[in-house]
Design an enzyme around this catalytic site. Structure first.
Site, mmCIF file in Angstrom:
data_model
loop_
_atom_site.group_PDB
_atom_site.id
_atom_site.type_symbol
_atom_site.label_atom_id
_atom_site.label_comp_id
_atom_site.label_asym_id
_atom_site.label_seq_id
_atom_site.Cartn_x
_atom_site.Cartn_y
_atom_site.Cartn_z
ATOM 1 N N ARG A 82 0.849 -1.204 0.037
ATOM 2 C CA ARG A 82 0.200 -0.258 -0.090
ATOM 3 C C ARG A 82 0.865 1.270 0.017
ATOM 4 O O ARG A 82 0.588 2.204 -0.432
ATOM 5 C CB ARG A 82 -0.818 -0.164 1.091
ATOM 6 C CG ARG A 82 -2.085 0.972 1.141
ATOM 7 C CD ARG A 82 -3.224 0.551 2.168
ATOM 8 N NE ARG A 82 -2.470 0.842 3.629
ATOM 9 C CZ ARG A 82 -3.298 0.547 4.792
ATOM 10 N NH1 ARG A 82 -4.560 0.177 4.437
ATOM 11 N NH2 ARG A 82 -2.699 0.774 5.901
ATOM 12 N N LYS A 184 -2.511 6.354 1.416
ATOM 13 C CA LYS A 184 -2.627 6.819 2.752
ATOM 14 C C LYS A 184 -1.505 8.023 2.936
ATOM 15 O O LYS A 184 -0.307 7.999 3.095
ATOM 16 C CB LYS A 184 -1.953 5.593 3.741
ATOM 17 C CG LYS A 184 -2.612 5.611 4.869
ATOM 18 C CD LYS A 184 -2.524 4.316 5.597
ATOM 19 C CE LYS A 184 -2.696 4.436 7.067
ATOM 20 N NZ LYS A 184 -4.349 4.518 7.461
ATOM 21 N N GLU A 220 -16.299 6.378 3.375
ATOM 22 C CA GLU A 220 -15.733 5.957 4.739
ATOM 23 C C GLU A 220 -15.634 7.154 6.026
ATOM 24 O O GLU A 220 -16.387 7.838 5.714
ATOM 25 C CB GLU A 220 -14.490 5.304 4.667
ATOM 26 C CG GLU A 220 -13.637 6.208 4.141
ATOM 27 C CD GLU A 220 -12.008 5.632 3.947
ATOM 28 O OE1 GLU A 220 -11.490 4.940 4.803
ATOM 29 O OE2 GLU A 220 -11.162 5.977 2.959
HETATM 30 C C1 LIG Z 1 -5.434 3.682 7.549
HETATM 31 C C2 LIG Z 1 -6.835 3.926 7.128
HETATM 32 C C3 LIG Z 1 -7.979 3.027 7.331
HETATM 33 C C4 LIG Z 1 -7.545 1.872 8.067
HETATM 34 O O1 LIG Z 1 -6.792 0.744 7.302
HETATM 35 P P1 LIG Z 1 -6.144 -0.346 8.046
HETATM 36 O O2 LIG Z 1 -5.107 -0.839 7.059
HETATM 37 O O3 LIG Z 1 -7.164 -1.263 8.476
HETATM 38 O O4 LIG Z 1 -5.544 0.140 9.048
HETATM 39 C C5 LIG Z 1 -9.206 3.466 6.912
HETATM 40 N N1 LIG Z 1 -9.389 4.676 6.348
HETATM 41 C C6 LIG Z 1 -8.693 5.489 6.327
HETATM 42 C C7 LIG Z 1 -8.784 6.745 5.410
HETATM 43 C C8 LIG Z 1 -7.010 5.227 6.479
HETATM 44 O O5 LIG Z 1 -6.346 6.190 6.355
#
Ligand SMILES: *Cc1c(COP(=O)(O)O)cnc(C)c1O
Length: 341
Positions: A82, A184, A220
């Protein structure tokens, strides 16, 4: 190895400085070999790319002490992949996957005294990140970067039991179609600060963002993916190109299908149908799953049958199964646990 004298059960989710961090620099087109250092400060030029144009990406993961005393991390290969995608989208160099995993292993090992003991509910949060370090004043990618990994012990997310969250449907947007919602990057969080503070001021725990194009589909929250359970027990998670591909969410879908014998699917979820679900939760590394009790859409309340006092039954099963795998109580699918020591 002697553990640090920390009151593990009373840790919150905050930064506690640990002894070592990993640092590697990218210069003249390549990464140096990197090293562990005790220096927790970063010194960069006033005009560094990260400071001017927010060229930074990050990851979030955890190390756990299992029931039999091993220290493990959960699917670090997916965090490496990722971060590779995040870096490419911001025109940053990729920190190679095998080196990413090694850096995480080395940093956790060096800070083993800070990995909370089994049963404390606490874990060691791991933060790999990368940023542009050399001066850039015209808008363009930096030429030099730093990759770092630090760790910090964090408390149990559900201190004193689970309290389902109240979420509002927000009029702010998090991510545009074809934008950067799927990576991210710090920039996605900078723009969410106002929306989350505004939500808190109005008494809500989190924002539910909708798709920016039609404002009819569930995306989300600012930092976690949604998970729903239908009245007949099927797990559903929203599908969209502009949500962050949560590793927790992907793992929960697998666990639902392969360990719990549940049906699970990733598909578009409309706001309109949310009222028909039996359970709702938020998933991410921090909490695994946080139950959602209520969603408020401009004054219209959607109250889930699971209520405001506990996790819904399917959410709880998923939570128990995934934490069981992470803590070594249940057998992990092949390749999910990276043993550190
Ligand atoms: C990090 C994050 C998540 C959760 O991801 P995980 O890999 O499960 O920790 C979900 N939404 C956003 C916007 C994030 O930055």
């Amino acid at each position: 190895m002697e553990k640090k004298n920390i009151d593990w059960g009373n840790l919150g989710f905050g930064y506690v400085q640990t002894d070592y961090r990993f640092v590697s620099d990218f210069k003249n087109g390549s990464w140096d070999e990197g090293k562990l250092t005790e220096d927790a400060t970063v010194v960069i030029n006033e005009c560094a790319g990260v400071l001017q144009y927010a060229q930074t990406v990050f990851e979030g993961m955890k190390a756990y002490t299992t029931e039999d005393g091993r220290i493990v991390t959960f699917r670090p290969d997916l965090n490496a992949e990722r971060m590779e995608n995040s870096a490419k989208r911001l025109e940053m160099p990729v920190f190679p996957k095998d080196r990413f995993i090694q850096a995480v292993v080395d940093t956790v090992k060096a800070n083993a005294a800070y990995v909370p003991p089994f049963g404390s509910g606490a874990t060691l949060y791991i933060r790999p990140y990368m940023f542009g370090t050399n001066p850039v004043i015209g808008v363009k990618p930096a030429d030099e970067y730093q990759f770092r990994v630090f760790t910090t012990p964090v408390g149990p997310y559900f201190k004193g039991g689970v309290k389902p969250l109240t979420i509002r449907v927000t009029d702010f947007d998090r991510a545009a179609p074809h934008g950067t919602g799927h990576i991210k990057a710090g920039l996605n969080y900078a723009m969410s600060m106002h929306a989350i503070m505004d939500a808190h001021r109005q008494g809500y725990d989190e924002n539910m963002y909708l798709d920016a194009a039609t404002r009819t589909k569930v995306e989300e929250t600012g930092g976690a993916n949604f998970l729903f359970v239908t009245k007949d027990g099927k797990v559903v998670t929203p599908k969209s190109d502009s949500i962050l591909p949560s590793i927790t969410r992907r793992s929960l879908i697998y666990v639902a299908q392969h360990c719990l014998g549940l049906e699970a699917e990733e598909r578009e979820v409309t706001l309109e149908e949310v009222k028909d679900f039996a359970e709702c939760g938020l998933c991410g590394t921090a909490a695994v799953i946080s139950p959602v009790g209520k969603i408020v859409d401009h004054g219209k309340e959607i109250c889930f049958p699971s209520g405001m006092t506990e996790m819904g039954p399917v959410t709880k099963k998923l939570y128990e199964a995934l934490t069981g795998i992470q803590m070594g109580r249940l057998e992990a699918p092949e390749g999910w646990l990276q043993v550190i020591e």
